[in-house]
Scaffold this motif. Structure first.
Motif, PDB file in Angstrom:
ATOM      1  N   THR A  10       0.835  -1.204   0.000  1.00 56.39           N
ATOM      2  CA  THR A  10       0.000   0.000   0.000  1.00 56.39           C
ATOM      3  C   THR A  10       0.869   1.253   0.000  1.00 56.39           C
ATOM      4  OG1 THR A  10      -1.762  -1.176   1.158  1.00 56.39           O
ATOM      5  CG2 THR A  10      -1.807   1.229   1.264  1.00 56.39           C
ATOM      6  N   VAL A  16      -2.517  -0.107 -10.117  1.00 55.83           N
ATOM      7  CA  VAL A  16      -2.406   1.140  -9.346  1.00 55.83           C
ATOM      8  C   VAL A  16      -2.302   2.331 -10.292  1.00 55.83           C
ATOM      9  CG1 VAL A  16      -0.941   2.462  -7.760  1.00 55.83           C
ATOM     10  CG2 VAL A  16      -1.358   0.017  -7.357  1.00 55.83           C
ATOM     11  N   ILE A  66      -5.281   4.912  -1.401  1.00 57.04           N
ATOM     12  CA  ILE A  66      -5.191   3.526  -1.897  1.00 57.04           C
ATOM     13  C   ILE A  66      -6.269   2.677  -1.233  1.00 57.04           C
ATOM     14  CG2 ILE A  66      -3.739   1.467  -2.058  1.00 57.04           C
ATOM     15  CD1 ILE A  66      -2.810   3.783  -3.880  1.00 57.04           C
ATOM     16  N   ALA A  98       1.030   3.997  -2.995  1.00 60.03           N
ATOM     17  CA  ALA A  98       0.713   5.401  -2.730  1.00 60.03           C
ATOM     18  C   ALA A  98       1.830   6.317  -3.209  1.00 60.03           C
ATOM     19  CB  ALA A  98       0.451   5.603  -1.241  1.00 60.03           C
TER      20      ALA A  98
END
Length: 71
Positions: free
Chosen positions: A14, A53, A28, A18
């Motif tokens: 994570t 992402v 996120i 980010a």
């Protein structure tokens, strides 16, 4: 930075996701809750495919009318 790897194969935490997307880890988690990101693992701390992402970030930026990432 994380963008110098094979983005098709990279799996990010994570925090890494980010940083690469230029957002906070909370964003996120929001993307995850909203279904924009799906973790690749079922147990433990979530991990995300790098390309997923970056696609989520691009999609969010386009919807918001931003054409570049703020520095």
């Amino acid at each position: 930075m994380f963008l110098d790897c094979d983005l098709e194969q990279a799996i990010w935490t994570t925090t890494e996701a980010a940083e690469a997307a230029g957002v906070t880890p909370d964003v996120i988690y929001q993307w995850k809750r909203r279904g924009k990101l799906v973790p690749v693992n079922r147990r433990g701390w979530p991990r995300y495919r790098a390309m997923d992402v970056l696609r989520a970030e691009q999609s969010t930026r386009q919807r918001a009318g931003r054409t570049h990432v703020a520095a």
